[in-house]
Motif scaffolding. Structure first.
Motif, PDB file in Angstrom:
ATOM      1  N   ASP A  17       6.776 -11.944   4.278  1.00 55.67           N
ATOM      2  CA  ASP A  17       5.476 -12.420   4.343  1.00 55.67           C
ATOM      3  C   ASP A  17       4.294 -11.106   3.740  1.00 55.67           C
ATOM      4  N   PHE A  18       4.884  -9.809   4.031  1.00 55.00           N
ATOM      5  CA  PHE A  18       4.086  -8.733   3.643  1.00 55.00           C
ATOM      6  C   PHE A  18       3.918  -8.648   2.174  1.00 55.00           C
ATOM      7  N   ALA A  19       5.198  -8.955   1.625  1.00 59.43           N
ATOM      8  CA  ALA A  19       5.273  -8.979   0.187  1.00 59.43           C
ATOM      9  C   ALA A  19       4.726  -9.871  -0.531  1.00 59.43           C
ATOM     10  N   ASN A  20       4.347 -11.122   0.026  1.00 59.96           N
ATOM     11  CA  ASN A  20       3.665 -12.380  -0.273  1.00 59.96           C
ATOM     12  C   ASN A  20       2.285 -12.176  -0.233  1.00 59.96           C
ATOM     13  N   THR A  21       1.670 -11.090   0.006  1.00 58.80           N
ATOM     14  CA  THR A  21       0.333 -10.698   0.172  1.00 58.80           C
ATOM     15  C   THR A  21      -0.210 -10.326  -1.243  1.00 58.80           C
ATOM     16  N   LEU A  22       0.757 -10.134  -2.197  1.00 56.73           N
ATOM     17  CA  LEU A  22       0.464  -9.975  -3.568  1.00 56.73           C
ATOM     18  C   LEU A  22       0.792 -11.189  -4.115  1.00 56.73           C
ATOM     19  N   ARG A  23      -0.220 -12.133  -4.427  1.00 54.15           N
ATOM     20  CA  ARG A  23       0.307 -13.599  -4.899  1.00 54.15           C
ATOM     21  C   ARG A  23       0.152 -13.491  -6.409  1.00 54.15           C
ATOM     22  N   ARG A  24       0.800 -14.587  -6.882  1.00 54.68           N
ATOM     23  CA  ARG A  24       0.804 -15.179  -8.252  1.00 54.68           C
ATOM     24  C   ARG A  24       1.289 -13.834  -8.937  1.00 54.68           C
ATOM     25  N   ARG A  25       2.515 -13.305  -8.707  1.00 55.46           N
ATOM     26  CA  ARG A  25       3.160 -12.221  -9.353  1.00 55.46           C
ATOM     27  C   ARG A  25       3.623 -12.314 -10.950  1.00 55.46           C
ATOM     28  N   TRP A  26       3.637 -13.706 -11.298  1.00 56.14           N
ATOM     29  CA  TRP A  26       4.065 -14.125 -12.419  1.00 56.14           C
ATOM     30  C   TRP A  26       2.794 -13.641 -13.639  1.00 56.14           C
ATOM     31  N   ARG A  27       1.728 -13.591 -13.155  1.00 56.73           N
ATOM     32  CA  ARG A  27       0.594 -13.418 -13.740  1.00 56.73           C
ATOM     33  C   ARG A  27       0.564 -11.977 -14.120  1.00 56.73           C
ATOM     34  N   ALA A  28      -0.030 -11.542 -15.608  1.00 57.55           N
ATOM     35  CA  ALA A  28      -0.473 -10.061 -15.869  1.00 57.55           C
ATOM     36  C   ALA A  28      -1.108  -9.260 -14.916  1.00 57.55           C
ATOM     37  N   THR A  29      -1.915 -10.268 -14.218  1.00 55.00           N
ATOM     38  CA  THR A  29      -2.918  -9.261 -13.078  1.00 55.00           C
ATOM     39  C   THR A  29      -2.699 -10.185 -11.911  1.00 55.00           C
ATOM     40  N   PRO A  30      -1.777  -9.938 -10.880  1.00 57.07           N
ATOM     41  CA  PRO A  30      -1.495 -10.552  -9.817  1.00 57.07           C
ATOM     42  C   PRO A  30      -2.846 -10.899  -8.908  1.00 57.07           C
ATOM     43  N   GLU A  31      -2.799 -11.762  -7.852  1.00 57.09           N
ATOM     44  CA  GLU A  31      -3.837 -11.656  -6.943  1.00 57.09           C
ATOM     45  C   GLU A  31      -3.640 -10.931  -5.808  1.00 57.09           C
ATOM     46  N   GLU A  32      -4.494  -9.920  -5.567  1.00 53.29           N
ATOM     47  CA  GLU A  32      -4.512  -9.182  -4.226  1.00 53.29           C
ATOM     48  C   GLU A  32      -5.053  -9.727  -3.187  1.00 53.29           C
ATOM     49  N   THR A  33      -4.495  -9.917  -2.187  1.00 55.40           N
ATOM     50  CA  THR A  33      -5.342 -10.380  -0.861  1.00 55.40           C
ATOM     51  C   THR A  33      -5.517  -9.245   0.168  1.00 55.40           C
ATOM     52  N   LEU A  34      -4.846  -8.170  -0.076  1.00 57.41           N
ATOM     53  CA  LEU A  34      -5.420  -6.979   0.734  1.00 57.41           C
ATOM     54  C   LEU A  34      -6.209  -6.066  -0.066  1.00 57.41           C
ATOM     55  N   ARG A  35      -7.524  -6.570  -0.246  1.00 55.63           N
ATOM     56  CA  ARG A  35      -8.357  -5.766  -1.023  1.00 55.63           C
ATOM     57  C   ARG A  35      -9.218  -4.459  -0.565  1.00 55.63           C
ATOM     58  N   ASN A  36      -8.972  -4.581   0.901  1.00 59.38           N
ATOM     59  CA  ASN A  36      -9.675  -3.541   1.543  1.00 59.38           C
ATOM     60  C   ASN A  36      -8.924  -3.332   2.811  1.00 59.38           C
ATOM     61  N   PRO A  37      -9.103  -1.840   3.316  1.00 58.36           N
ATOM     62  CA  PRO A  37      -8.519  -1.578   4.663  1.00 58.36           C
ATOM     63  C   PRO A  37      -8.835  -2.830   5.806  1.00 58.36           C
ATOM     64  N   VAL A  38      -9.927  -3.456   5.990  1.00 60.58           N
ATOM     65  CA  VAL A  38     -10.250  -4.485   6.686  1.00 60.58           C
ATOM     66  C   VAL A  38      -9.088  -5.449   6.463  1.00 60.58           C
ATOM     67  N   ASP A  39      -9.028  -5.933   5.416  1.00 62.49           N
ATOM     68  CA  ASP A  39      -7.888  -7.075   5.081  1.00 62.49           C
ATOM     69  C   ASP A  39      -6.531  -6.718   5.655  1.00 62.49           C
ATOM     70  N   LEU A  40      -6.056  -5.298   5.328  1.00 72.17           N
ATOM     71  CA  LEU A  40      -4.796  -4.982   5.861  1.00 72.17           C
ATOM     72  C   LEU A  40      -4.798  -5.150   7.359  1.00 72.17           C
ATOM     73  N   VAL A  41      -5.633  -4.675   8.002  1.00 68.24           N
ATOM     74  CA  VAL A  41      -5.759  -4.715   9.443  1.00 68.24           C
ATOM     75  C   VAL A  41      -5.658  -5.994  10.099  1.00 68.24           C
ATOM     76  N   LEU A  42      -6.536  -6.909   9.640  1.00 70.38           N
ATOM     77  CA  LEU A  42      -6.424  -8.525   9.819  1.00 70.38           C
ATOM     78  C   LEU A  42      -5.233  -8.930   9.589  1.00 70.38           C
ATOM     79  N   TRP A  43      -4.490  -8.532   8.532  1.00 71.23           N
ATOM     80  CA  TRP A  43      -3.015  -9.237   8.367  1.00 71.23           C
ATOM     81  C   TRP A  43      -2.096  -8.886   9.097  1.00 71.23           C
ATOM     82  N   LEU A  44      -2.203  -7.624   9.454  1.00 76.49           N
ATOM     83  CA  LEU A  44      -1.184  -6.928  10.657  1.00 76.49           C
ATOM     84  C   LEU A  44      -1.485  -7.714  11.914  1.00 76.49           C
ATOM     85  N   GLN A  45      -2.674  -7.916  12.110  1.00 77.25           N
ATOM     86  CA  GLN A  45      -3.049  -8.407  13.549  1.00 77.25           C
ATOM     87  C   GLN A  45      -2.533 -10.006  13.624  1.00 77.25           C
TER      88      GLN A  45
END
Length: 201
Positions: A17-45
């Motif tokens: 699930d943590f690996a999947n926080t970087l979405r659309r890995r097939w793209r040249a520029t994947p989609e980051e869902t952990l954009r800032n430290p708050v996102d990381l804390v929320l995901w971990l919670q």
């Protein structure tokens, strides 16, 4: 800040699930869902690894460390699932990260007349320790027979990682309701168009 629908919990293991926080890995520029430290804390919670209201918020350095761990987990898991050894640098980083927190005490429960694991007793007190729990889960997966059941979603536009626990070991999609149904509808529509084209010819 990422929203709840950005985080997908179909991996079957917290490290996937943590690996999947970087979405659309097939793209040249994947989609980051952990954009800032708050996102990381929320995901971990949300993942049940970090106690709500942890006293020390994550910093930019912890976020960078978390993203580095995520990519290390992804590379190592895919390598071992493919029958290869992970890079020695990835093994070192996983071991170092896993040692950042004591291993939570495993609990047991009696279910249907047999003993089963019932989870762990504690949440991490800070983001670094919570990331250590992700690393510990990755180490457990890498050393388990389940590593051979790690799959990448078969949908052309997905690439999420998941653990195939289906009885026949033939699960193709990260989620039937998301990628499976969409792919089946698209293939059905393509067949219908071909049939119409053939009938018109």
């Amino acid at each position: 800040m990422a929203t709840d629908d950005m985080w997908i919990w179909d991996g079957g293991r917290v490290c996937l699930d943590f690996a999947n926080t970087l979405r659309r890995r097939w793209r040249a520029t994947p989609e980051e869902t952990l954009r800032n430290p708050v996102d990381l804390v929320l995901w971990l919670q949300e993942a049940g690894l970090l106690a709500p209201g942890a006293p020390d918020p994550a910093t930019a350095a912890v976020l960078a460390s978390g993203r580095r761990l995520r990519e290390t987990v992804d590379r190592a898991v895919l390598a071992v699932a493919d029958g290869r050894l992970p890079a020695s640098g990835d093994v070192t980083l996983l071991n170092r990260s896993a040692a950042e927190a004591p291993r939570p005490a495993l609990q047991i429960a009696i279910t249907d007349g047999r003993l089963e694991p019932a989870g762990t007793t504690s949440l991490a007190a800070d983001a670094t320790a919570a990331l250590a729990l992700v690393a510990q889960d990755a180490v457990d997966l890498l050393l388990s027979a389940e590593i051979r059941r790690v799959r990448i979603c078969g949908a052309d536009t997905c690439a999420l990682r998941f653990l195939d626990r289906s009885p026949a070991h033939n699960r193709r999609w990260c989620s039937m309701s998301r990628c499976g149904n969409r792919t089946k509808v698209r293939l059905h529509q393509a067949r219908a168009r071909r049939s119409e084209h053939t009938a018109e010819s």
